[in-house]
Design a protein around this motif. Sequence first.
Motif, PDB file in Angstrom:
ATOM      1  N   GLU A 224       0.674  -1.232  -0.112  1.00 35.34           N
ATOM      2  CA  GLU A 224      -0.045  -0.088  -0.024  1.00 35.34           C
ATOM      3  C   GLU A 224       0.876   1.239  -0.205  1.00 35.34           C
ATOM      4  N   HIS A 225       2.087   1.261   0.769  1.00 35.87           N
ATOM      5  CA  HIS A 225       2.709   2.225   0.928  1.00 35.87           C
ATOM      6  C   HIS A 225       4.185   2.387   0.129  1.00 35.87           C
ATOM      7  N   ARG A 226       4.410   1.507  -0.722  1.00 39.99           N
ATOM      8  CA  ARG A 226       5.658   1.320  -1.566  1.00 39.99           C
ATOM      9  C   ARG A 226       5.825   2.488  -2.546  1.00 39.99           C
ATOM     10  N   ALA A 227       4.953   2.972  -3.092  1.00 38.10           N
ATOM     11  CA  ALA A 227       4.988   4.044  -4.218  1.00 38.10           C
ATOM     12  C   ALA A 227       5.501   5.235  -3.307  1.00 38.10           C
ATOM     13  N   ALA A 228       4.674   5.536  -2.259  1.00 37.75           N
ATOM     14  CA  ALA A 228       5.215   6.792  -1.324  1.00 37.75           C
ATOM     15  C   ALA A 228       6.622   6.923  -0.908  1.00 37.75           C
ATOM     16  N   HIS A 229       6.794   5.407  -0.281  1.00 37.71           N
ATOM     17  CA  HIS A 229       8.109   5.229   0.003  1.00 37.71           C
ATOM     18  C   HIS A 229       9.061   5.259  -0.986  1.00 37.71           C
ATOM     19  N   ARG A 230       9.049   4.762  -2.160  1.00 42.74           N
ATOM     20  CA  ARG A 230      10.152   4.983  -3.264  1.00 42.74           C
ATOM     21  C   ARG A 230      10.198   6.557  -3.670  1.00 42.74           C
ATOM     22  N   GLU A 231       9.098   7.121  -3.847  1.00 38.72           N
ATOM     23  CA  GLU A 231       9.085   8.561  -4.137  1.00 38.72           C
ATOM     24  C   GLU A 231       9.769   9.493  -3.140  1.00 38.72           C
ATOM     25  N   TYR A 232       9.618   9.267  -1.858  1.00 35.35           N
ATOM     26  CA  TYR A 232      10.440  10.058  -0.753  1.00 35.35           C
ATOM     27  C   TYR A 232      11.817   9.638  -0.856  1.00 35.35           C
ATOM     28  N   LEU A 233      12.361   8.327  -1.277  1.00 38.71           N
ATOM     29  CA  LEU A 233      13.655   8.074  -1.245  1.00 38.71           C
ATOM     30  C   LEU A 233      14.325   8.715  -2.654  1.00 38.71           C
ATOM     31  N   ALA A 234      13.534   8.671  -3.563  1.00 36.52           N
ATOM     32  CA  ALA A 234      13.722   9.381  -4.924  1.00 36.52           C
ATOM     33  C   ALA A 234      14.226  10.953  -4.832  1.00 36.52           C
ATOM     34  N   GLY A 235      13.399  11.420  -3.976  1.00 38.61           N
ATOM     35  CA  GLY A 235      13.608  12.581  -3.495  1.00 38.61           C
ATOM     36  C   GLY A 235      14.879  13.121  -2.764  1.00 38.61           C
ATOM     37  N   LEU A 236      15.215  12.312  -1.919  1.00 37.77           N
ATOM     38  CA  LEU A 236      16.471  12.113  -1.214  1.00 37.77           C
ATOM     39  C   LEU A 236      17.600  11.884  -2.030  1.00 37.77           C
ATOM     40  N   ALA A 237      17.736  11.107  -3.089  1.00 35.60           N
ATOM     41  CA  ALA A 237      18.591  10.745  -4.207  1.00 35.60           C
ATOM     42  C   ALA A 237      18.685  11.908  -5.080  1.00 35.60           C
ATOM     43  N   ASP A 238      17.601  12.585  -5.440  1.00 35.05           N
ATOM     44  CA  ASP A 238      17.686  13.782  -6.232  1.00 35.05           C
ATOM     45  C   ASP A 238      18.653  14.793  -5.547  1.00 35.05           C
TER      46      ASP A 238
ATOM     47  N   LEU B 294      18.360  -2.296   2.731  1.00 40.54           N
ATOM     48  CA  LEU B 294      19.636  -1.573   2.834  1.00 40.54           C
ATOM     49  C   LEU B 294      19.700  -0.403   2.255  1.00 40.54           C
ATOM     50  N   LEU B 295      20.010   0.705   3.007  1.00 41.34           N
ATOM     51  CA  LEU B 295      20.179   2.258   2.261  1.00 41.34           C
ATOM     52  C   LEU B 295      21.253   2.795   2.536  1.00 41.34           C
TER      53      LEU B 295
ATOM     54  N   ASP C 111      22.611  11.245  13.548  1.00 43.71           N
ATOM     55  CA  ASP C 111      21.454  11.931  13.659  1.00 43.71           C
ATOM     56  C   ASP C 111      20.906  12.481  12.610  1.00 43.71           C
ATOM     57  N   GLU C 112      21.576  13.166  11.671  1.00 45.53           N
ATOM     58  CA  GLU C 112      20.896  13.568  10.608  1.00 45.53           C
ATOM     59  C   GLU C 112      20.350  12.750   9.814  1.00 45.53           C
ATOM     60  N   VAL C 113      21.104  11.543   9.561  1.00 43.55           N
ATOM     61  CA  VAL C 113      20.537  10.381   8.574  1.00 43.55           C
ATOM     62  C   VAL C 113      19.234   9.868   9.363  1.00 43.55           C
ATOM     63  N   ARG C 114      19.133   9.782  10.700  1.00 43.16           N
ATOM     64  CA  ARG C 114      17.865   9.381  11.524  1.00 43.16           C
ATOM     65  C   ARG C 114      16.740  10.333  11.252  1.00 43.16           C
ATOM     66  N   ALA C 115      17.033  11.536  11.109  1.00 41.48           N
ATOM     67  CA  ALA C 115      15.799  12.346  10.930  1.00 41.48           C
ATOM     68  C   ALA C 115      15.332  12.334   9.439  1.00 41.48           C
ATOM     69  N   LEU C 116      16.252  11.966   8.531  1.00 43.15           N
ATOM     70  CA  LEU C 116      15.797  11.616   7.057  1.00 43.15           C
ATOM     71  C   LEU C 116      14.799  10.568   7.190  1.00 43.15           C
ATOM     72  N   THR C 117      15.189   9.592   7.738  1.00 44.17           N
ATOM     73  CA  THR C 117      14.608   8.294   7.731  1.00 44.17           C
ATOM     74  C   THR C 117      13.215   8.305   8.499  1.00 44.17           C
ATOM     75  N   ALA C 118      13.336   9.099   9.510  1.00 48.55           N
ATOM     76  CA  ALA C 118      12.032   9.401  10.243  1.00 48.55           C
ATOM     77  C   ALA C 118      10.630   9.909   9.387  1.00 48.55           C
ATOM     78  N   GLU C 119      10.866  10.424   8.371  1.00 49.59           N
ATOM     79  CA  GLU C 119      10.023  11.079   7.239  1.00 49.59           C
ATOM     80  C   GLU C 119       9.521  10.218   6.267  1.00 49.59           C
ATOM     81  N   ASP C 120      10.344   8.789   6.395  1.00 47.57           N
ATOM     82  CA  ASP C 120      10.072   7.762   5.093  1.00 47.57           C
ATOM     83  C   ASP C 120       8.856   7.360   5.439  1.00 47.57           C
ATOM     84  N   PRO C 121       7.764   7.440   4.387  1.00 47.46           N
ATOM     85  CA  PRO C 121       6.435   6.616   4.611  1.00 47.46           C
ATOM     86  C   PRO C 121       6.384   5.304   5.128  1.00 47.46           C
ATOM     87  N   PHE C 122       7.622   4.483   4.887  1.00 51.41           N
ATOM     88  CA  PHE C 122       7.511   3.058   5.616  1.00 51.41           C
ATOM     89  C   PHE C 122       7.745   3.160   7.055  1.00 51.41           C
ATOM     90  N   VAL C 123       8.548   4.210   7.463  1.00 54.51           N
ATOM     91  CA  VAL C 123       8.725   4.414   8.950  1.00 54.51           C
ATOM     92  C   VAL C 123       7.536   5.217   9.558  1.00 54.51           C
TER      93      VAL C 123
END
Length: 101
Positions: A21-35, A54-55, A63-75
């Motif tokens: 259900e949330h895979r598309a939003a998860h991948r979109e979020y990570l693609a934004g971080l990759a951009d 694995l990411l 802590d900066e990375v944890r803040a980024l992953t905290a906004e991942d829809p899968f999280v």
Amino acid sequence: MSTSIYAVTYTYSDDAALRDEHRAAHREYLAGLADQQKMVVSGPWGADEAPGALLLFRGSSADEVRALTAEDPFVTVGVVVEQTVRAWEPVLGPGKDVFAG
């Protein structure tokens, strides 16, 4: 401020429907971080492994990375039930230059 590479592991819940259900939003979020060149690469474990991923991130601190992953829809929706964040130092191999800051 210098950046380092951080290896993040996700352990997923057993709820495959929630992941789907949330895979598309998860991948979109990570693609934004990759951009933004904050995330280097990500992907799930193989089909015969326990559900998770694995990411690799660039960041100035764990802590900066944890803040980024905290906004991942899968999280945020509970797909990720456990995560680790560890500094990683690529030293050998032809791919090590990919991770140079």
